[in-house]
Scaffold this active site. Structure first.
Site, PDB file in Angstrom:
ATOM      1  CD  GLU A 167       9.824   1.653  -0.731  1.00  0.00           C
ATOM      2  OE1 GLU A 167       9.560   2.872  -0.859  1.00  0.00           O
ATOM      3  OE2 GLU A 167       9.980   0.900  -1.701  1.00  0.00           O
ATOM      4  CD  GLU A 354       6.749  -1.585  -3.014  1.00  0.00           C
ATOM      5  OE1 GLU A 354       7.182  -0.676  -3.778  1.00  0.00           O
ATOM      6  OE2 GLU A 354       6.189  -1.357  -1.937  1.00  0.00           O
TER       7      GLU A 354
END
Ligand code: FCB
Length: 451
Positions: A167, A354
Site C-alpha cells: 500500500e 488483504e
C-alpha cells in the site's frame, strides 16, 4: 457448513499479517529502530500510547502461529519482513540473526505445507533511512533494492513469489501527507516524491527479484470511487480522487506513465522527482500478479477544502465495522471488473492480498469468541469475488486480513481484525468462530476441486 463457490482450479487461500503489527521483540537479535518505534513513542501519536514493542510476540511464538495456520489448511501465508532486522541502519551487510528468524519461519511454513509470500516493505522503514529523508529521498529506493537482494539471496531458494511494497498510497498519504502514521510528516501535496521514490524502489527491487528467477507482485490498496451525485462537479472530483488513490500507484507499473494529476496542480514530474528513464524502469519488470487490498468503496464530492480537488462523502445505509468503515461487499466485484475494464490485457492475474474487518470481539463466559459479523463480511466479499470471476476477471487467490488480532497502527490494539483472538496481557490465542468457518470453507473447496 459454508458452501463452496465457483472458483478457478488451483485458487489459493491464505491469511496476511505484517511484521510491526505482530512480531514484537523490537530490541532483540540486533534489530535496529524503525520509524514505527519512533512514531509510537511520540505522545499522542497512537491511541492510548500503544506501541508494537510486544505486539503478538510472534517473534517468539511463531511456531504456535504456524500451527494455527496449518489448522486452517492454508495454501499461502503473506507476512512482511522487517527491514530493520535485516539491515539495522538500512544499509550495509545483513544482520545474520535477522535473516535467521525469517529462515526459521519459512522452513516452518514449508513443513506445514504453506507457501510463504513475503512483503519486503510494510511501512517499518529503518529509522536511519528516515533520518536521511525517508521515501522523500531518492537514495531510499536504491537502499531498498540492496536490502531486497540480501533477503532474496537467503530465502529465494524456498520462496517463489515476492511482494515489493504494501500500500504505497496509504504509506504516502498517512505517513507523509497527513502525518497520522509514521514517519508523521504532514506535507500534503509535497509528499508526492514519496510516491515516486516508492515506485522507483519497486522497479529496482523487481529487477533484483526477476534476475533471481523470482515472481514479483505489489500489494496496492484500491477502492472503487463513486461520485456523490451525477453532477459534473462531483464526477470531476471523483476522477481526481481515483487518479490519486488508484491510478498513481498502478498506472506507472502497468502502463509506464503517471495518471493526469493536473486537478491537483501537479505535473507529470511529480514535484520534480521524476528523472529520465525512471518510468521505463518502474514498468520494466512485468508483474506476475497484482495484489489488491480491498476494504471499502469511497464516495467523493466536490471539495470543501480549497487545497484539494475532492472531499470524501459518507456512504450511508450500510453496516459499519468497529473501525466505522462501511461494509459494501459488491464494491469488490465493482473494483475487480473495473480493473479489468481499465487495464485490459495489461492487467496481470489478481490476488486479493488483504480483505477483512475489525469487530470488538471478546471471549464469552464459556471462553469462545463468536464473530458472526466477520463471517458475514468474509462470505459477502467472497461472493463478490466469485461474481467478478464469473464476469471474466482472472483472480487467483484470497488472503484475508488477518490471522491474529494485532497492532492496528494509529489505533493501537483497539481494532481486532483476527480470525484468532489475542489476549494482549497473556498472549493467549483463541480461534474465533470465523477461524472454524474459514477452515471449513477451504476444506469444502479442496474437496470440490479434488473431485
Ligand atoms: C491495511 C494495512 C494493514 C492493516 C489493514 C487493516 O491498510 O495494509 O496493515 O492495518 O489495513
Amino acid at each position: 457448513m459454508p458452501q463452496p463457490l465457483d472458483l478457478p482450479q488451483g485458487f489459493r487461500w491464505g491469511v496476511s499479517t505484517a511484521a510491526y503489527q505482530i512480531e514484537g521483540a523490537v530490541d532483540e537479535d540486533g534489530r535496529g529502530p524503525s520509524i514505527w518505534d519512533t512514531f509510537a513513542a511520540r505522545p499522542g501519536a497512537v491511541r492510548d500510547g500503544h506501541t508494537g514493542a510486544v505486539a503478538c510476540d510472534h517473534y517468539h511464538r511463531y511456531r504456535e502461529d504456524v500451527a494455527l495456520m496449518k489448522g486452517l489448511g492454508l495454501d499461502g501465508y503473506r507476512f512482511s519482513i522487517a527491514w530493520p532486522r535485516i539491515q539495522p541502519t538500512g544499509a550495509g551487510p545483513a544482520n545474520p540473526a535477522g535473516l535467521a528468524f525469517y529462515d526459521r519461519l519459512v522452513d516452518g511454513l514449508l513443513e506445514a505445507g504453506i507457501t510463504p509470500l513475503p512483503t519486503l516493505f510494510h511501512w517499518d522503514l529503518p529509522q536511519a533511512l528516515e533520518d536521511g529523508g525517508g521515501w522523500l529521498a531518492r537514495d531510499t529506493a536504491y537502499r531498498f533494492a540492496e536490502y531486497t537482494a540480501l533477503v532474496a539471496d537467503r530465502l529465494g531458494d524456498r520462496v517463489p513469489a515476492w511482494i515489493t511494497l504494501n500500500e504505497p498510497f496509504v504509506h504516502m498519504v498517512y505517513g507523509y501527507a497527513m502525518g497520522i502514521h509514521a514517519p508523521g510528516r504532514a506535507l500534503m501535496l509535497d509528499a508526492l516524491p514519496a510516491a515516486h521514490h516508492q515506485l522507483l524502489g519497486h522497479g529496482l527491487a523487481a529487477a533484483v527479484l526477476r534476475e533471481r528467477g523470482l515472481d514479483v507482485m505489489i500489494a496496492n490498496n484500491l477502492t472503487p470511487v463513486r461520485p456523490a451525485s451525477s453532477s459534473e462537479a462531483d464526477q470531476a472530483a471523483a476522477t481526481a480522487y481515483d487518479a490519486l488513490h488508484n491510478r498513481l500507484f498502478t498506472d506507472p507499473i502497468l502502463l509506464g506513465h503517471y495518471p493526469d494529476l493536473s486537478a491537483f496542480g501537479v505535473g507529470p514530474d511529480l514535484g520534480g522527482s521524476v528523472r529520465d528513464g525512471d518510468l521505463k524502469l518502474i514498468a520494466a519488470t512485468p508483474l506476475d500478479g497484482l495484489g489488491v487490498n480491498y476494504y471499502n468503496p469511497t464516495r467523493i464530492a466536490t471539495p470543501t477544502d480549497p487545497g484539494l480537488p475532492f472531499a470524501e462523502a459518507p456512504i450511508e445505509g450500510v453496516p459499519r465495522t468497529a473501525f466505522d468503515w462501511p461494509v459494501v461487499p459488491d464494491g469488490l466485484r465493482e473494483l475487480l471488473t473495473g480493473l479489468r475494464d481499465r487495464y485490459g490485457a495489461a492487467l496481470p492475474p489478481v490476488t486479493i492480498t488483504e480483505n477483512g474487518c475489525s469487530v470488538a470481539d471478546e471471549p464469552g463466559p464459556d471462553g469462545t469468541v463468536s464473530d458472526p459479523d466477520r463471517i458475514a463480511y468474509l462470505a459477502g466479499h467472497l461472493d463478490a469475488l466469485a461474481a467478478a470471476v464469473a464476469e471474466g476477471v482472472d483472480v487467483r487467490g484470497y488472503f484475508t486480513w488477518s490471522l491474529l488480532d494485532n497492532f492496528e497502527w494509529a489505533e493501537g490494539y483497539h481494532q481486532r481484525f483476527g480470525l484468532v483472538h489475542v489476549d494482549f496481557e497473556t498472549q493467549r490465542r483463541t480461534p474465533k468462530a470465523s477461524y472454524g468457518w474459514y477452515r471449513d470453507l477451504i476444506r469444502a473447496h479442496r474437496a470440490l476441486q479434488e473431485r
